[in-house]
Design a protein around this motif. Structure first.
Motif, short mmCIF file in Angstrom:
data_model
loop_
_atom_site.label_atom_id
_atom_site.label_comp_id
_atom_site.label_asym_id
_atom_site.label_seq_id
_atom_site.Cartn_x
_atom_site.Cartn_y
_atom_site.Cartn_z
N LEU A 46 35.33 37.19 18.81
CA LEU A 46 34.47 36.03 18.58
C LEU A 46 35.31 34.77 18.38
N VAL A 117 25.48 38.12 15.36
CA VAL A 117 26.42 38.24 16.49
C VAL A 117 26.06 39.39 17.42
N ASN A 118 26.01 40.60 16.86
CA ASN A 118 25.75 41.76 17.72
C ASN A 118 25.16 42.93 16.93
N LEU A 270 28.96 29.00 18.12
CA LEU A 270 28.63 30.44 18.09
C LEU A 270 27.76 30.80 19.30
N LYS A 271 26.77 29.94 19.57
CA LYS A 271 25.86 30.21 20.70
C LYS A 271 26.61 30.21 22.03
N LEU A 274 28.56 33.47 22.25
CA LEU A 274 27.75 34.66 22.47
C LEU A 274 27.20 34.75 23.90
N LYS A 275 27.34 33.64 24.64
CA LYS A 275 26.92 33.66 26.06
C LYS A 275 28.13 33.76 26.98
N ILE A 280 30.75 39.01 26.21
CA ILE A 280 29.66 39.97 26.43
C ILE A 280 30.22 41.26 27.04
N GLN A 283 32.12 43.38 24.51
CA GLN A 283 31.21 44.02 23.57
C GLN A 283 30.50 45.21 24.23
N VAL A 290 25.16 42.16 22.34
CA VAL A 290 25.12 40.80 21.80
C VAL A 290 23.66 40.42 21.52
N MET A 296 20.30 34.29 17.13
CA MET A 296 21.49 33.43 16.93
C MET A 296 21.15 32.28 15.98
#
Ligand code: ASP
Length: 324
Positions: A46, A117-118, A270-271, A274-275, A280, A283, A290, A296
């Protein structure tokens, strides 16, 4: 200087700091578990993905491990709310208020919630030399070894502790729990055979399963997983443990009182992270999922943690384990 002038000066400097954030120094993300473990891994991935949207700032990981995550979480609860000290932690935020009698911080009011986050499944794993090759054989081994079984975990309130508690109560066999500062050191001992069993996130177990360094018997989720390395594993429910379900989630936090402008910048970064297709992919390769856009959002994150506390509290109380 008059007190009112001092206050105005402080407010102005705070506003200026928020505007220029994050250029003053590196951001530190506190991980309340040992380096090399599953929470640490999520935090490092992250941090890498959040670096760019935060203007290339350096983000360092600080492992403040111990007491099932309460040491590191407390450190952030008491840190300067300037956006330079954050916390990445997991379901421990929702287990500790019930499990730990004298928790030194308040989950609800000592943090700013930055977003989830996930979600990460867990696996039931064992030392490689255990005399069992599937769940049925493991159940027999457990019954034959009552009173002698060592179950590793990352301390009271950790995900492995919660999962281990639920497992012992489901199979109705008490085991000796061996606490570590995280499941990275516990994994080393599992591979070496110093402990017998452990529940741990797929983000830590997948590579050891692939390398055949440990044995795996089941996943803790209600559904089987799609990850290539884990897709043939049965669920614990299928294996006969009715209703057994544990999924771990991670979230990002700042100390209470962090200026709104900084929180907005952090949530936006953060957004973006996470994209990020790389994030991704990493993870998903480890069985983690995610979160969706809605989760989020800080308000949704806070609501979710409160709901998890309410959900887990009676389950933990039924298992009857507390720590000071
Ligand atoms: N997997 C650990 C736990 O059981 C945490 C860690 O070491 O990251 O909570």
């Amino acid at each position: 200087m008059k007190k009112s002038l001092i206050l105005v000066a402080a407010a102005l400097s705070f506003a200026a700091t928020a505007q220029t954030y994050p250029t003053a120094k590196p951001i530190s993300i506190v991980v309340p578990f040992a380096a090399g473990g599953p929470t640490d891994r999520v935090a490092r991935d992250l941090a890498e993905a959040m670096r760019k949207p935060l203007g290339g700032v350096s983000i360092v990981i600080e492992n403040a491990a111990g007491a099932g995550s309460s040491i590191g979480s407390n450190k952030v609860a008491k840190a300067n709310p300037d956006g330079y000290t954050l916390l990445l932690t997991h379901i421990g935020m929702a287990t500790m208020p019930t499990l730990v009698r004298n928790l030194p911080f308040k989950v609800e009011s000592d943090f700013e919630y930055l977003g989830l986050v996930n979600d990460v499944p867990m696996t039931l794993v064992a030392k490689p030399m255990i005399a069992a090759n599937n769940y049925k054989e493991l159940a027999t081994w457990i019954n034959q070894n009552k009173g002698k079984i060592n179950l590793g975990n990352a301390g009271v309130g950790s995900a492995s502790h919660l999962c281990g508690l639920l497992f012992q109560s489901a199979v109705q066999v008490d085991m000796t729990t061996v606490p570590y500062k995280g499941t990275a050191p516990a994994m080393t001992d599992l591979i070496g055979g110093q402990i017998d069993l452990m529940c741990d996130q797929t983000t830590n177990t997948t590579s050891q399963i692939e390398a055949k360094k440990i044995k795996v018997f089941a996943v803790t989720t209600a559904q089987r997983l799609h990850t290539p390395a884990l897709k043939d594993l049965p669920t614990l429910q299928e294996s006969g443990l009715k209703g057994f379900e544990v999924t771990i989630w991670h979230g990002l936090y700042a100390p209470k009182g962090t200026p709104t402008e900084i929180l907005t910048k952090l949530n936006a970064a953060l957004k973006v992270a996470l994209k990020d297709p790389d994030f991704i992919k990493k993870q998903e390769g480890l069985g983690a999922v995610v979160v969706t856009d809605k989760r989020m959002e800080p308000a949704e994150h806070k609501k979710f943690v409160a709901a998890e506390i309410a959900k887990l509290s009676p389950i933990i109380k039924a298992a009857g384990v507390y720590a000071d």
